[in-house]
Design an enzyme around this catalytic site. Sequence first.
Site, mmCIF file in Angstrom:
data_model
loop_
_atom_site.group_PDB
_atom_site.id
_atom_site.type_symbol
_atom_site.label_atom_id
_atom_site.label_comp_id
_atom_site.label_asym_id
_atom_site.label_seq_id
_atom_site.Cartn_x
_atom_site.Cartn_y
_atom_site.Cartn_z
ATOM 1 N N PHE A 8 -29.200 41.952 2.441
ATOM 2 C CA PHE A 8 -29.465 43.125 1.951
ATOM 3 C C PHE A 8 -30.912 43.663 2.327
ATOM 4 C CE2 PHE A 8 -30.079 45.888 -1.909
ATOM 5 C CZ PHE A 8 -29.053 46.680 -1.753
ATOM 6 N N ASP B 178 -28.915 34.409 -2.583
ATOM 7 C CA ASP B 178 -28.697 35.675 -3.299
ATOM 8 C C ASP B 178 -27.113 35.808 -3.815
ATOM 9 O OD1 ASP B 178 -28.244 38.152 -4.287
ATOM 10 O OD2 ASP B 178 -30.027 39.095 -3.226
ATOM 11 N N TYR C 297 -24.851 43.839 -12.608
ATOM 12 C CA TYR C 297 -23.973 45.284 -12.797
ATOM 13 C C TYR C 297 -23.055 45.596 -11.692
ATOM 14 C CZ TYR C 297 -27.814 46.423 -9.158
ATOM 15 O OH TYR C 297 -28.537 46.430 -8.157
ATOM 16 N N LYS C 298 -22.689 44.336 -11.220
ATOM 17 C CA LYS C 298 -21.572 44.540 -9.973
ATOM 18 C C LYS C 298 -20.555 43.929 -10.657
ATOM 19 C CE LYS C 298 -25.073 44.996 -6.285
ATOM 20 N NZ LYS C 298 -25.797 44.323 -5.225
ATOM 21 N N ARG D 50 -16.202 50.656 2.219
ATOM 22 C CA ARG D 50 -16.207 49.378 1.689
ATOM 23 C C ARG D 50 -15.267 49.748 0.380
ATOM 24 N NH1 ARG D 50 -21.490 46.762 -0.219
ATOM 25 N NH2 ARG D 50 -21.850 48.734 -1.396
HETATM 26 C C1 LIG Z 1 -27.248 44.633 -5.079
HETATM 27 C C2 LIG Z 1 -28.053 43.690 -4.315
HETATM 28 C C3 LIG Z 1 -29.407 43.755 -4.600
HETATM 29 C C4 LIG Z 1 -29.916 44.745 -5.743
HETATM 30 O O1 LIG Z 1 -31.045 44.582 -6.039
HETATM 31 P P1 LIG Z 1 -31.861 45.303 -7.165
HETATM 32 O O2 LIG Z 1 -33.240 44.825 -7.400
HETATM 33 O O3 LIG Z 1 -31.057 45.403 -8.517
HETATM 34 O O4 LIG Z 1 -31.912 46.999 -6.940
HETATM 35 C C5 LIG Z 1 -30.114 42.845 -3.952
HETATM 36 N N1 LIG Z 1 -29.788 42.203 -3.033
HETATM 37 C C6 LIG Z 1 -28.508 42.053 -2.786
HETATM 38 C C7 LIG Z 1 -27.911 40.819 -1.766
HETATM 39 C C8 LIG Z 1 -27.770 42.770 -3.578
HETATM 40 O O5 LIG Z 1 -26.350 42.785 -3.096
#
Ligand SMILES: *Cc1c(COP(=O)(O)O)cnc(C)c1O
Length: 422
Positions: free
Chosen positions: A128, A207, A232-233, A382
């Site tokens: 990400f 992560d 939040y996912k 997705r």
């Molecule tokens: C959703 C996601 C994030 C989001 O990070 P925020 O700090 O909450 O914006 C980070 N890393 C990965 C791999 C994600 O899927």
Amino acid sequence: MKVDPSVIYARERDQNDELSDYRNRFVIEDPNLIYLDGSSLGRLPVSSLHLVNDLVRNQWGDRLIRSWNENWMDLSRRIGSKISRLIGADPDEVVIADSTSVNLFKLFVGALKYNAPRRKIITDNVNFPSDLYILKAAAEITGTDFEIISLPPTDEFSVTLDTFEEVIDEDTALVSLSHIMYKSSYMYDIASITELAHRYGALMLWDFSHSVGAVPLNCQADGVDLAVGSTYKYLNGGPGSPAFLYIRENLQSQLVNPLSGWFSHKEQFLFDLDYVPATNINRFLTGTPSIISLALIEPGVDLILEAGMDKIRRKAESQSEYMIELWEEILEPLGYTLNSPREVRHRGSHVSFGHPDGYRIEQAVRDEKAVISDFRMPDNLRFGITPLYTTYEELYTAVRALEEITQSKSYEKYSTKITGVT
Ligand SMILES: *Cc1c(COP(=O)(O)O)cnc(C)c1O
């Protein structure tokens, strides 16, 4: 055997679904909306609706400052300990704080200092973007010498273990990867990569943003050092709900938190001017948590614990398999590619289909067919599968909607220019 591409078959699968009752535990305002984006923002649990009222009206409105001692002070740890059960950790190895990005920063700096003077950091370029930006920032602030090696995939979706073996060595401070890729849904094998990192004395950070609540995890069995993840996912914590971080027990007193605030002090309420870090997981807290958002994580986590990760994963496997079979039957002939692993053991809980007009198609199915998916560059549509509320019929209807939009070319009236959240 080929999949039966009929709605009757999809309904049969729903009737035989052991988790089907859980859908009623979520607020479904519009029964016609097909929501396949719970991998980006989970739905609202009904019990969160009740909780928010109590939180605001009673805990804040009536109890005021007394609520800190009555309920709020230990929330980060208490809900963290529930999440520990989802990632196979001890209750005192997980805490909720800040965002995933901020937690990554804290853990990156902590890990790089811990393993000084090692200078190599290994990651991959399907990670990400925020993880990579933060890694760079953390390395730059920690020292001038770090080399970040961001490996490109060496097979279809991921970096192979052999490739990691070629680059991880005695000079490697940290290996940092997303467990499940946000675009392709590819899922790394945690145990073998972690073991490889440890063989050379590197720390391993995972992560779990796309994994927690989606697949069973076992940090202890797999020897994971550090982890972060989003709530939040798949955990349905609500927009921007704070993230969690995990630190293996015997590392907690050894890592330095670069954002040390009063919440990470050993005795916060002495208001001592000398900073003495906590020796437990609180060491990686910083300041006052967003209580409303933090408290609202709990109902979603409770639902997942109640249903059980094994059942959730079993249904997700079967639903993603079903969706891919429908792709093969209906969408592949229309020019869609499968941008996710075909093999279920390498796949997380979302499925990506590729189409050169993906972004316009995503808008068209949303506006014309009430199907919500999302789009990730360059061509990924997705579809998040969230077994507590996703039905087989929804997956079926979504595939048929894609078919109709593609055949009628009604997506051609939409813009190719990306604006806002997708
Ligand atoms: C959703 C996601 C994030 C989001 O990070 P925020 O700090 O909450 O914006 C980070 N890393 C990965 C791999 C994600 O899927």
